[in-house]
Design an enzyme around this catalytic site. Structure first.
Site, mmCIF file in Angstrom:
data_model
loop_
_atom_site.group_PDB
_atom_site.id
_atom_site.type_symbol
_atom_site.label_atom_id
_atom_site.label_comp_id
_atom_site.label_asym_id
_atom_site.label_seq_id
_atom_site.Cartn_x
_atom_site.Cartn_y
_atom_site.Cartn_z
ATOM 1 N N ASP A 112 -7.397 -16.936 -5.178
ATOM 2 C CA ASP A 112 -7.365 -17.085 -6.673
ATOM 3 C C ASP A 112 -8.464 -17.869 -7.309
ATOM 4 O OD1 ASP A 112 -6.114 -17.649 -9.139
ATOM 5 O OD2 ASP A 112 -4.909 -19.526 -8.424
ATOM 6 N N ASP A 134 -13.094 -18.365 -12.770
ATOM 7 C CA ASP A 134 -12.762 -19.987 -12.562
ATOM 8 C C ASP A 134 -11.783 -20.266 -11.508
ATOM 9 O OD1 ASP A 134 -10.626 -18.804 -14.245
ATOM 10 O OD2 ASP A 134 -10.490 -20.650 -14.956
ATOM 11 N N ARG A 175 8.246 -23.132 -16.259
ATOM 12 C CA ARG A 175 7.885 -21.825 -15.959
ATOM 13 C C ARG A 175 9.135 -20.944 -16.737
ATOM 14 N NH1 ARG A 175 2.833 -20.665 -13.418
ATOM 15 N NH2 ARG A 175 2.483 -22.652 -12.425
ATOM 16 N N GLU A 213 -9.032 -18.923 -17.189
ATOM 17 C CA GLU A 213 -7.515 -18.459 -16.498
ATOM 18 C C GLU A 213 -6.704 -19.868 -16.363
ATOM 19 O OE1 GLU A 213 -3.844 -17.245 -14.578
ATOM 20 O OE2 GLU A 213 -5.748 -18.373 -13.714
ATOM 21 N N GLU A 214 -7.363 -20.751 -15.453
ATOM 22 C CA GLU A 214 -6.740 -21.966 -14.882
ATOM 23 C C GLU A 214 -6.267 -22.962 -15.946
ATOM 24 O OE1 GLU A 214 -5.404 -21.591 -12.437
ATOM 25 O OE2 GLU A 214 -6.349 -20.139 -10.911
ATOM 26 N N THR A 262 0.993 -57.563 -9.709
ATOM 27 C CA THR A 262 2.502 -57.948 -10.174
ATOM 28 C C THR A 262 2.411 -57.727 -11.640
ATOM 29 O OG1 THR A 262 1.957 -60.212 -10.373
ATOM 30 C CG2 THR A 262 3.164 -59.584 -8.475
ATOM 31 N N HIS A 280 -10.431 -13.421 -12.878
ATOM 32 C CA HIS A 280 -10.996 -14.878 -13.458
ATOM 33 C C HIS A 280 -11.945 -15.172 -12.264
ATOM 34 C CE1 HIS A 280 -8.250 -17.374 -11.595
ATOM 35 N NE2 HIS A 280 -7.210 -16.420 -11.650
#
Lengths: 457, 457
Positions: free
Chosen positions: A119, A88, A327, A152-153, A314, A86
């Site tokens: 990556d 990207d 995962r 892919e990401e 505040t 990939h």
């Protein structure tokens, strides 16, 4: 092996400069602001495939970012390898933590620092250069197909549509992917599994507007406090995930498998030192390798709500949100877990807040067979180029596409990654060793060689 | 009373336009980006005091934003009223929730919509106009001093230094402040107390960098998860604050006081409808008025960590932070509570994270006497202009300066506010009723009149 080393030696500098060019494209698929650069990256990849000698190169449009395809069919009778990668990358922020600009690759003591260095630009581009090498040295032993995607990401949603619609064009005997890590260059390893993913966003709403925390504080539920309580309840005291049914489909490893997994070299002191933590955290009763490779996890990827600017405001916020991902391991299903999480999170929401849960994307867990021709070819290739047989490991990351290939094309995958866990994937100062880059380019042709030979047996 | 009504009637439009001018200054003290506008606001206020007839008007520099001072001494023998207010405002964000621009005052069905319309520009400016009225109609019965600061929304740190250094200049018999609310214009009320404040920022650090949630997820503590667990533990199941010693100094109200407090008109259905919540939340065993007025609270004012941008980033964040503030009641001390919180928060931090706690600012709780000449003068003034005696209430907000005056100048304060809880203080679409604005201008001269008369008795 000599021919290979010689060709790499003669083209070292050019091969590195081309990778640098590739890394300069800001191909962040998650952020629409980078759309132009993502598209330019696809064109660059296509051109490089053509230059290397690929035929029928095409930048295939999708509903999202295009998929770059290219192939070299030397003989239909020969086996075919489908290379996936990939182009990207992950967002680069927080930018202020980068020592050098994320999209201006910089070399420091033999390492390339840039978003996507490892990556996956640095890794898939090894295949383009290895292909060029085989073409130039006339050593390409099999048919080869490239499919380099740009989403892919962000979950590869459109890739699955492309695969379903191009089964003939993508027909192959094995999928070869370099998008994972080795233990180290001294201890080469081969991943035999990947975790799946279920990614969601939650929003907790209290009052219909931000309130003065003095005038209303104490009488109205604060969504940030409630979200904190809800997130806190998602792990029990043993750091197991507290969602009914979450572990139902988890396949427990055999003692033998656990033993093999834990045999891999691991230096906890080094591991903690690298992260600068004094203590590790995780599911009770499992080792670090088991926790990251074979056990499901739940992580808060982002949380926000109320006033986060300079100084003090505040306010009792109206909303608080979080990005939460899980995962998954065999045989959990991304869809089922997404549903379980959604039901549970809504179920534990107290009456004084409203809760919205939005799924982002998912991917299925996979285990790759270690007795296949392709796996043995990878073992031989690594053993030859590293002078040491690879250790089988379980990867903690997710490459949704792997399970898709199996389902749609009926092809198994070999995960021949050359990265390192310390390469800071998805983090500031992502890096990739120049050594690993060249090592990959040298190892890949051996894989094609042995895959072709073993297939003929 | 006739003279007053007449003068207001004749100058209605100009008095409103001047307030609009004042509201157009973006005097956000919390954000350095607005520095220029904050300073311009101070000059504008000084000019308006001069125009109204004040002497010795000065924009007094401090280490932060200046304090505007002005006075009219008609006879040292007469009593002196010190009027306090603040020209700074809260940040306007989230901007997208405003129906009209926060710094372009807009009138919709009789209400002025703008940041600061009620808190506190609209309210302190009533005193400037009431002073002008008394000067023009030659009815000013006492000496009057103005001290309008520019750092109330960020803790008034420099005001305390100014007060300590200007005790003679600020000498007075009472402090008069309009920076609070009434129950409604039909049910006028007078606040007899304010809560204190302890505001802190906490930062929880896990690994030394953002990590890939796949590669490391499950083996390293996630600071966002840990922060959530720590925040979740700060309230027990009865929504009491779970910090050892936190309630030690809290003065419990007598049954009589509770009875009087709860006698004030309160429509829970309306209250919930206004906030669009189906259920209220709070400390077990107390009413809404008690929870906001007489009980201490702990609120998360802001929380952030990890990836909060568009799309999905599978990151395990390095840090997670929160802004947390506590409202205090007599006899809690801001300093002591800040220490208790800091010690406790560090104490509950698990070994796998690092915790940093940074105090922002604080203020002490106060109770104003209801038997003083000044309080009785305020009662008479309101009774006359509203035709109804004010109900005593306890305010949930904090005006740190009140306790400072008591400590440094030995002067008690009267809180004669004309706002409404529904004015969306600190929220988008803050508003102030035009009716309340004029009502205040009419009531204030009566206070000065009765305060002077009762003081002479």
């Amino acid at each position: 092996m000599e021919t290979i080393k010689q060709y790499v030696a003669q083209n070292k500098e050019r091969m590195l400069n081309e990778l640098f060019e590739l890394l300069r494209f800001q191909s962040v698929s998650a952020d629409p602001a980078f759309k132009g650069d993502v598209l330019k990256t696809a064109d660059y990849v296509a051109q490089k495939l053509r230059d290397a000698g690929a035929d029928n190169v095409e930048v295939c449009p999708t509903a999202g970012y295009p998929i770059v395809y290219g192939e070299k069919i030397i003989d239909p009778a020969n086996p075919t390898v489908l290379v996936y990668g990939h182009y990207d990358v992950q967002p680069a922020d927080p930018l202020e933590l980068w020592h050098t600009p994320p999209f201006e690759p910089t070399v420091r003591d033999g390492k390339i620092y840039a978003r996507g260095a490892c990556d996956d630009k640095g890794q898939f581009y090894m295949h383009v250069k290895a292909f060029e090498l085989m073409m130039q040295t006339e050593t390409l032993p099999c048919n080869i197909k490239f499919m380099i995607e740009g989403e892919e990401e962000v979950g590869s949603a459109n890739l699955s549509i492309f695969v379903k619609g191009n089964k003939d064009r993508l027909a192959a005997d094995v999928v070869l992917i370099s998008d994972t890590s080795m233990i180290s260059m001294e201890d080469p390893s081969l991943e035999t599994g990947l975790r799946g993913l279920a990614y969601l966003e939650v929003e907790v709403t209290g009052p219909n507007r931000d309130l003065h925390s003095g005038v209303y504080g104490g009488a109205v539920a604060n969504p940030a406090t409630i979200l904190a309580k809800m997130i806190a309840s998602l792990h029990d005291d043993d750091n197991r995930i507290n969602i009914p049914g979450f572990y139902d489909d988890v396949v427990e490893l055999s003692e033998a498998e656990r033993k093999e997994l834990n045999a891999a070299p691991y230096d906890e002191t080094e591991y903690k030192k690298d992260l600068d933590v004094t203590e590790l955290w995780g599911e009770k009763g499992y080792s670090t390798f088991e926790r990251t490779g074979t056990r499901p996890t739940l992580e808060v990827n982002g949380i926000w709500g109320g006033y986060t600017g300079e100084g003090a405001k505040t306010v009792l916020p109206s909303k608080a949100s979080a990005k939460i991902s899980m995962r998954l391991v065999p045989n959990q299903s991304s869809e089922k877990i997404t549903q379980l999480f959604t039901d549970h999170f809504k179920h534990i929401a107290p009456a004084y807040v409203k809760v919205k849960v939005t799924p982002h994307h998912g991917g299925e867990p996979v285990v790759t067979p270690t007795d296949s021709v392709a796996y043995r070819a990878a073992q031989k290739a690594i053993a030859e180029s590293f002078g040491k047989a690879p250790i089988p490991t379980r990867g903690g990351g997710s490459i949704p596409i792997v399970s898709l290939f199996e389902a749609e094309l009926g092809i198994k995958t070999v995960l021949m990654g050359f990265g390192l866990d310390s390469d800071a994937l998805h983090s500031p100062n992502e890096k990739y060793d120049i050594f690993n880059y060249y090592k990959g380019i040298e190892t890949i042709p051996l894989f094609h060689k042995y895959f072709t030979e073993l297939s003929a047996e």
